[in-house]
Design a protein around this motif. Sequence first.
Motif, PDB file in Angstrom:
ATOM      1  N   PRO A   1      -1.072  -1.229  16.773  1.00 17.72           N
ATOM      2  CA  PRO A   1      -0.714  -0.649  15.482  1.00 17.72           C
ATOM      3  C   PRO A   1      -1.728  -1.051  14.416  1.00 17.72           C
ATOM      4  O   PRO A   1      -2.211  -2.182  14.392  1.00 17.72           O
ATOM      5  N   VAL A   2      -2.062  -0.124  13.563  1.00 18.45           N
ATOM      6  CA  VAL A   2      -2.974  -0.397  12.456  1.00 18.45           C
ATOM      7  C   VAL A   2      -2.133  -0.418  11.187  1.00 18.45           C
ATOM      8  O   VAL A   2      -1.875   0.619  10.568  1.00 18.45           O
ATOM      9  N   LEU A   3      -1.680  -1.601  10.813  1.00 23.90           N
ATOM     10  CA  LEU A   3      -0.766  -1.732   9.686  1.00 23.90           C
ATOM     11  C   LEU A   3      -1.487  -1.748   8.348  1.00 23.90           C
ATOM     12  O   LEU A   3      -0.867  -1.570   7.299  1.00 23.90           O
ATOM     13  N   VAL A   4      -2.799  -1.972   8.372  1.00 18.77           N
ATOM     14  CA  VAL A   4      -3.624  -1.974   7.167  1.00 18.77           C
ATOM     15  C   VAL A   4      -4.914  -1.238   7.495  1.00 18.77           C
ATOM     16  O   VAL A   4      -5.484  -1.420   8.571  1.00 18.77           O
ATOM     17  N   ASN A   5      -5.398  -0.393   6.572  1.00 17.76           N
ATOM     18  CA  ASN A   5      -6.472   0.543   6.875  1.00 17.76           C
ATOM     19  C   ASN A   5      -7.861  -0.089   6.803  1.00 17.76           C
ATOM     20  O   ASN A   5      -8.676   0.221   5.930  1.00 17.76           O
ATOM     21  N   ASP A   6      -8.147  -0.951   7.748  1.00 23.02           N
ATOM     22  CA  ASP A   6      -9.456  -1.567   7.883  1.00 23.02           C
ATOM     23  C   ASP A   6      -9.557  -2.023   9.334  1.00 23.02           C
ATOM     24  O   ASP A   6      -8.556  -2.479   9.904  1.00 23.02           O
ATOM     25  N   PRO A   7     -10.751  -1.910   9.954  1.00 28.03           N
ATOM     26  CA  PRO A   7     -10.861  -2.326  11.365  1.00 28.03           C
ATOM     27  C   PRO A   7     -10.513  -3.784  11.606  1.00 28.03           C
ATOM     28  O   PRO A   7     -10.195  -4.158  12.737  1.00 28.03           O
ATOM     29  N   LEU A   8     -10.545  -4.600  10.571  1.00 34.61           N
ATOM     30  CA  LEU A   8     -10.079  -5.976  10.723  1.00 34.61           C
ATOM     31  C   LEU A   8      -8.657  -6.031  11.235  1.00 34.61           C
ATOM     32  O   LEU A   8      -8.275  -6.944  11.963  1.00 34.61           O
TER      33      LEU A   8
ATOM     34  N   LEU B   1      -3.875   0.427  -2.633  1.00 32.22           N
ATOM     35  CA  LEU B   1      -3.169  -0.804  -3.003  1.00 32.22           C
ATOM     36  C   LEU B   1      -2.222  -0.542  -4.166  1.00 32.22           C
ATOM     37  O   LEU B   1      -2.548   0.201  -5.103  1.00 32.22           O
ATOM     38  N   GLN B   2      -1.049  -1.183  -4.104  1.00 34.25           N
ATOM     39  CA  GLN B   2      -0.058  -1.054  -5.160  1.00 34.25           C
ATOM     40  C   GLN B   2       0.562  -2.417  -5.445  1.00 34.25           C
ATOM     41  O   GLN B   2       0.634  -3.280  -4.567  1.00 34.25           O
ATOM     42  N   PRO B   3       1.029  -2.632  -6.673  1.00 36.05           N
ATOM     43  CA  PRO B   3       1.722  -3.888  -6.974  1.00 36.05           C
ATOM     44  C   PRO B   3       3.073  -3.952  -6.284  1.00 36.05           C
ATOM     45  O   PRO B   3       3.691  -2.921  -6.011  1.00 36.05           O
ATOM     46  N   ALA B   4       3.523  -5.156  -5.994  1.00 39.77           N
ATOM     47  CA  ALA B   4       4.867  -5.369  -5.441  1.00 39.77           C
ATOM     48  C   ALA B   4       5.449  -6.599  -6.131  1.00 39.77           C
ATOM     49  O   ALA B   4       5.770  -6.526  -7.315  1.00 39.77           O
ATOM     50  N   LEU B   5       5.562  -7.722  -5.439  1.00 36.58           N
ATOM     51  CA  LEU B   5       6.055  -8.924  -6.110  1.00 36.58           C
ATOM     52  C   LEU B   5       5.045  -9.457  -7.118  1.00 36.58           C
ATOM     53  O   LEU B   5       5.413 -10.203  -8.037  1.00 36.58           O
ATOM     54  N   ALA B   6       3.803  -9.109  -6.953  1.00 39.07           N
ATOM     55  CA  ALA B   6       2.803  -9.346  -7.995  1.00 39.07           C
ATOM     56  C   ALA B   6       2.639  -8.053  -8.786  1.00 39.07           C
ATOM     57  O   ALA B   6       2.386  -6.993  -8.211  1.00 39.07           O
TER      58      ALA B   6
ATOM     59  N   VAL C   1       0.854  -1.189   0.000  1.00 39.30           N
ATOM     60  CA  VAL C   1       0.000   0.000   0.000  1.00 39.30           C
ATOM     61  C   VAL C   1       0.886   1.233   0.000  1.00 39.30           C
ATOM     62  O   VAL C   1       2.068   1.183   0.350  1.00 39.30           O
ATOM     63  N   ASP C   2       0.306   2.339  -0.381  1.00 38.42           N
ATOM     64  CA  ASP C   2       1.014   3.612  -0.395  1.00 38.42           C
ATOM     65  C   ASP C   2       1.013   4.178   1.024  1.00 38.42           C
ATOM     66  O   ASP C   2       0.156   4.961   1.397  1.00 38.42           O
ATOM     67  N   TYR C   3       2.005   3.746   1.814  1.00 37.50           N
ATOM     68  CA  TYR C   3       2.063   4.182   3.214  1.00 37.50           C
ATOM     69  C   TYR C   3       2.247   5.682   3.344  1.00 37.50           C
ATOM     70  O   TYR C   3       1.740   6.291   4.285  1.00 37.50           O
ATOM     71  N   ALA C   4       2.967   6.281   2.419  1.00 35.16           N
ATOM     72  CA  ALA C   4       3.248   7.706   2.514  1.00 35.16           C
ATOM     73  C   ALA C   4       2.110   8.553   1.957  1.00 35.16           C
ATOM     74  O   ALA C   4       2.087   9.760   2.166  1.00 35.16           O
TER      75      ALA C   4
ATOM     76  N   ASP D   1     -14.495 -12.594   1.441  1.00 31.58           N
ATOM     77  CA  ASP D   1     -13.532 -11.812   2.219  1.00 31.58           C
ATOM     78  C   ASP D   1     -13.352 -10.432   1.596  1.00 31.58           C
ATOM     79  O   ASP D   1     -12.719 -10.291   0.549  1.00 31.58           O
ATOM     80  N   PRO D   2     -13.880  -9.389   2.224  1.00 30.55           N
ATOM     81  CA  PRO D   2     -13.765  -8.046   1.669  1.00 30.55           C
ATOM     82  C   PRO D   2     -12.358  -7.474   1.729  1.00 30.55           C
ATOM     83  O   PRO D   2     -12.063  -6.484   1.073  1.00 30.55           O
ATOM     84  N   ALA D   3     -11.504  -8.087   2.519  1.00 34.35           N
ATOM     85  CA  ALA D   3     -10.165  -7.535   2.741  1.00 34.35           C
ATOM     86  C   ALA D   3      -9.063  -8.478   2.256  1.00 34.35           C
ATOM     87  O   ALA D   3      -7.928  -8.375   2.702  1.00 34.35           O
ATOM     88  N   LEU D   4      -9.386  -9.365   1.311  1.00 35.36           N
ATOM     89  CA  LEU D   4      -8.399 -10.363   0.908  1.00 35.36           C
ATOM     90  C   LEU D   4      -7.164  -9.727   0.280  1.00 35.36           C
ATOM     91  O   LEU D   4      -6.035 -10.149   0.548  1.00 35.36           O
ATOM     92  N   GLU D   5      -7.359  -8.702  -0.550  1.00 35.65           N
ATOM     93  CA  GLU D   5      -6.197  -8.013  -1.120  1.00 35.65           C
ATOM     94  C   GLU D   5      -5.338  -7.384  -0.026  1.00 35.65           C
ATOM     95  O   GLU D   5      -4.102  -7.460  -0.058  1.00 35.65           O
ATOM     96  N   LEU D   6      -6.005  -6.754   0.946  1.00 31.96           N
ATOM     97  CA  LEU D   6      -5.273  -6.097   2.027  1.00 31.96           C
ATOM     98  C   LEU D   6      -4.480  -7.101   2.855  1.00 31.96           C
ATOM     99  O   LEU D   6      -3.390  -6.787   3.351  1.00 31.96           O
TER     100      LEU D   6
END
Length: 503
Positions: free
Chosen positions: A409-416, A72-77, A64-67, A155-160
Amino acid sequence: MSLLGAGAAYGLLGAPTINFAEAADAGTLRVALDELPKQLDPLLYQTNPGYRTMLNIYDTLLTVDYAGDGALQPALAESWKRVDAQTIDLTLRGGVLFHDGSPLTADDVVFSFSNSRMFDPKSPGYGVAQQFLSTIQSVEAVDAKTIRVKSKVPDPALELRLTAWGSQIISKKAFEAAGGFQGFAAKPVGTGPFSVVSLSPDAVTLKAFPQYWGGKPNIETLVYRSSPELSSRIAGLAANDFDIITDVPADQFEAVTRDSNLEIVGGTVASLRIIKFDTRNEVLKDARVRRALSLAVDRQAIVDALWQGKVDVPHGHQLPSYGPFFNPSRPAYAYDPEKAKELLTAAGYNGQTIPYRIRTAAYGPELATAQIVISMWEQVGVKIDLQIVENFAQMMAYPGVGMRNGVDPVLVNDPLFGLWRSYDRSQKDIWSNEEFFTLGDKLQSSTDVEERKKANTRMMDIFDEDPPGIILHTMGVFYGKRKGVKWAPIPSVYMNFRGASLA
């Protein structure tokens, strides 16, 4: 006040004896942490020291674009698509190499998500994986370049999940050659911008990986040094022993910036500062005692006194970065000492001492925060045994714990990945609420946004009614830095040195 001894367990690997040599040249960036990771497998170590080091060793399939906006952004995929509510297909990026020179393959990805790594309850990595990856049913190779990820539920957050902690891709060959978790954790092999040179109790040394798919880093050597005492970190920065130091509280900004070569950077991050309860403690079994302890805390007074107003008091276990799940109208936490006294009386509290553990350098002005909170608790008649410990293992040691300092810590932006990750069933020995757990299941399995919002709202209510902890404020993370270092922190507990450079 009591002090837990230094003879507590060092960590999973014991004290490594790998030799350490720090290059004293212009290409070396030296970062002082209050505590170093004990090993470097992300499935075995999930604390700030791990976040700050391992983000630079490993990559995930997506990021993800932390800054920026957290998109969501591509990385190894290099690309991905939804097949259905439970399935994603991802196309692997070509030409990616591991630090040992071997190419990234679909087999490495499948192995990184294998039962032996994370889904077998007997695996050492199971606990961390359950916090972010619990819904994943399978990760399979469709062909040499295509990975299919399937969830057990819609799963609504599978990509995350594929950006989250624990989803880092490792080398299957290196893991097996190292004999499993312990050997691999001492000298891991990832695809990130830096490879591991050495690991010791005093330092973690990384070097730039020339074949990194994202481009070779500008820094040749990245060294994390152990400096538990804040005063030592500040002195070391002034003496040019360090280039960046972590966790500088607001009342020490001037101690850094009086040197014209130094500056303070950082700000609020996606993390909540928490005092956590262990309900195995007889006094804390009663939710009325826990609610009383929360009502006795004047949060804004702490923010004003210790943070110069630079952090916020959240309204519930939520952050604005949650987007549609953030409720700006949720009431603020009350400060009501008289109500606290009434609850304590109703609960039959009779002056029993409650243990409270802290690490003095872990979360900003740690000791000062504890002293203020203890004073507030004493004003409503609660007795506290403050225990200063040296490391996280001592913080968590049971029996004996009642309350402890921590962060969510909230490492991904979803309450999950905030409220649910921090208090799901994996924590049930410490705190348990069946309604909360059932709602959490719905939060992670429903694709209906309104249904998820309703579940999340009720979970926040339960957090306040049957509290597993006391939210104090959002975390502020501030760094002291030499002005010649070109590095900008991100609003996260991570430290990313991919684009950093030295003047």
